[in-house]
Design a protein around this motif. Structure first.
Motif, short mmCIF file in Angstrom:
data_model
loop_
_atom_site.label_atom_id
_atom_site.label_comp_id
_atom_site.label_asym_id
_atom_site.label_seq_id
_atom_site.Cartn_x
_atom_site.Cartn_y
_atom_site.Cartn_z
N ASP A 15 0.84 -1.21 0.00
CA ASP A 15 0.00 0.00 0.00
C ASP A 15 0.87 1.26 0.00
OD1 ASP A 15 -2.31 -1.49 0.01
OD2 ASP A 15 -2.70 -1.23 2.17
N ALA A 16 1.92 1.23 0.82
CA ALA A 16 2.82 2.38 0.90
C ALA A 16 3.52 2.61 -0.44
CB ALA A 16 3.85 2.17 2.01
N TYR A 17 4.00 1.54 -1.05
CA TYR A 17 4.67 1.64 -2.35
C TYR A 17 3.71 2.20 -3.41
CZ TYR A 17 7.15 0.34 -6.60
OH TYR A 17 7.77 0.37 -7.82
N ASN A 18 2.48 1.74 -3.41
CA ASN A 18 1.49 2.20 -4.39
C ASN A 18 1.03 3.63 -4.16
OD1 ASN A 18 1.54 -0.20 -5.87
ND2 ASN A 18 0.01 -1.15 -4.56
N SER A 19 1.22 4.16 -2.96
CA SER A 19 0.83 5.54 -2.69
C SER A 19 1.86 6.54 -3.21
CB SER A 19 0.60 5.76 -1.19
OG SER A 19 1.82 5.71 -0.48
N VAL A 20 3.06 6.08 -3.50
CA VAL A 20 4.12 6.95 -4.02
C VAL A 20 3.93 7.13 -5.52
CG1 VAL A 20 6.61 7.17 -4.35
CG2 VAL A 20 5.72 6.21 -2.22
N LYS A 21 3.99 8.37 -5.97
CA LYS A 21 3.80 8.67 -7.39
C LYS A 21 5.12 9.01 -8.09
CE LYS A 21 -0.49 7.99 -7.06
NZ LYS A 21 -0.79 6.59 -7.08
N ARG A 22 5.98 9.80 -7.42
CA ARG A 22 7.25 10.16 -8.05
C ARG A 22 8.29 10.52 -7.00
NH1 ARG A 22 5.36 16.01 -9.99
NH2 ARG A 22 6.39 17.08 -8.32
N LEU A 23 9.53 10.52 -7.45
CA LEU A 23 10.66 10.85 -6.60
C LEU A 23 11.42 12.00 -7.26
CD1 LEU A 23 12.01 7.21 -6.14
CD2 LEU A 23 10.46 8.42 -4.61
N ASN A 24 11.70 13.03 -6.47
CA ASN A 24 12.59 14.11 -6.93
C ASN A 24 13.93 13.86 -6.26
OD1 ASN A 24 9.89 16.29 -6.49
ND2 ASN A 24 10.69 15.75 -8.48
N PHE A 25 14.99 13.76 -7.05
CA PHE A 25 16.31 13.43 -6.51
C PHE A 25 17.29 14.55 -6.82
CE2 PHE A 25 20.54 11.61 -7.21
CZ PHE A 25 20.77 11.05 -5.96
N LEU A 26 18.06 14.94 -5.81
CA LEU A 26 19.14 15.92 -5.98
C LEU A 26 20.32 15.43 -5.17
CD1 LEU A 26 19.89 18.83 -7.09
CD2 LEU A 26 19.37 19.62 -4.77
N ALA A 27 21.49 15.41 -5.80
CA ALA A 27 22.69 14.95 -5.10
C ALA A 27 23.83 15.92 -5.31
CB ALA A 27 23.09 13.56 -5.58
N TYR A 28 24.67 16.03 -4.30
CA TYR A 28 25.88 16.84 -4.36
C TYR A 28 27.07 15.91 -4.24
CZ TYR A 28 29.48 20.19 -3.10
OH TYR A 28 30.63 20.92 -3.07
N LYS A 29 28.01 16.04 -5.15
CA LYS A 29 29.19 15.18 -5.16
C LYS A 29 30.42 15.98 -4.76
CE LYS A 29 32.15 12.74 -8.39
NZ LYS A 29 32.36 12.45 -9.79
N THR A 30 31.16 15.45 -3.80
CA THR A 30 32.42 16.08 -3.46
C THR A 30 33.45 15.72 -4.52
OG1 THR A 30 33.07 14.21 -2.09
CG2 THR A 30 31.98 16.03 -0.98
N SER A 31 34.41 16.59 -4.74
CA SER A 31 35.45 16.33 -5.73
C SER A 31 36.78 16.88 -5.24
CB SER A 31 35.08 16.96 -7.07
OG SER A 31 35.07 18.37 -6.96
N GLU A 32 37.85 16.54 -5.95
CA GLU A 32 39.18 17.01 -5.56
C GLU A 32 39.29 18.53 -5.69
OE1 GLU A 32 39.00 14.61 -8.26
OE2 GLU A 32 38.88 13.07 -6.73
N THR A 33 38.61 19.10 -6.68
CA THR A 33 38.67 20.54 -6.88
C THR A 33 37.75 21.30 -5.92
OG1 THR A 33 36.96 20.44 -8.58
CG2 THR A 33 39.25 20.29 -9.31
N ASP A 34 36.85 20.60 -5.35
CA ASP A 34 35.90 21.17 -4.41
C ASP A 34 36.58 21.34 -3.05
OD1 ASP A 34 33.57 22.03 -3.25
OD2 ASP A 34 32.73 20.03 -2.99
N THR A 35 36.34 22.43 -2.42
CA THR A 35 36.91 22.61 -1.09
C THR A 35 35.98 22.04 -0.04
OG1 THR A 35 35.88 24.77 -0.75
CG2 THR A 35 38.05 24.75 -1.82
N ASP A 36 36.55 21.65 1.07
CA ASP A 36 35.77 21.12 2.18
C ASP A 36 34.78 22.15 2.69
OD1 ASP A 36 35.27 18.93 3.91
OD2 ASP A 36 36.37 19.95 5.52
#
Length: 181
Positions: A63-84
């Motif tokens: 029931d819970a799975y069927n109640s979900v319609k869509r997922l909005n996904f946003l991710a941030y990736k750390t990189s070597e050029t990126d500062t902490d």
């Protein structure tokens, strides 16, 4: 008299516009502001596109799975050029948004240096939106907004528990996986 009424109506209209355009941070605004940034990846995924073995799901999980319609996904990736510092700033921004009183804690757990937080907006009986936030210093962080109809926080908690052990075809989320490599 007519001019006074027009002035009052105009003032009310302008006040309404200014109040409704508040400058408070929101998760939706954060998604929109960062979806085109180079260190971010953004995807809108209809739940119908995710193939999942639901044969071991209970009726409540189904029931819970069927109640979900869509997922909005946003991710941030750390990189070597990126500062902490930049990573910490982005992480702090998301945590500030999620610490807003409109978000209710659902569950939280850690695994191998990765922290997952699940929150929702709504009542104890019905969630308008469920947010899954995961972070790992060496990878970055990801946010999933789960949107649907008649989502129950209790059912969503049992669904997330079931999904931890479920077999998910990684080819469906290959773009996301490649982003973190």
């Amino acid at each position: 008299m007519k001019r006074t009424i027009q002035s009052v109506l105009c003032l009310l209209f302008i006040t309404t516009i200014l109040v409704s355009c508040g400058d408070s941070a929101s998760l939706q605004r954060y998604f929109v502001d960062n979806q085109e940034s180079s260190n971010f990846i953004s995807q809108d995924i209809p739940i119908s596109m995710i193939k999942l073995d639901k044969s071991n799901f209970t009726e409540e999980q189904n029931d819970a799975y069927n109640s979900v319609k869509r997922l909005n996904f946003l991710a941030y990736k750390t990189s070597e050029t990126d500062t902490d510092i930049i990573y910490k700033e982005e992480l702090a921004t998301v945590k500030t948004i999620l610490n807003d009183s409109k978000y209710t804690d659902l569950m939280e757990f850690s695994d191998k240096g990765r922290k997952i937080i699940v929150k929702y907006i709504g009542t104890d009986d019905e969630a308008d939106e469920v947010v899954v936030f995961g972070s790992a210093k060496e990878l970055g962080f990801g946010i999933v907004r789960v949107l649907g109809d008649d989502m129950s926080p209790d059912k969503m908690a049992t669904l997330f528990t079931a999904l931890q052990g479920a077999n998910v075809d990684e080819s469906q989320v290959q773009d996301i996986m490649n982003f973190f490599k």
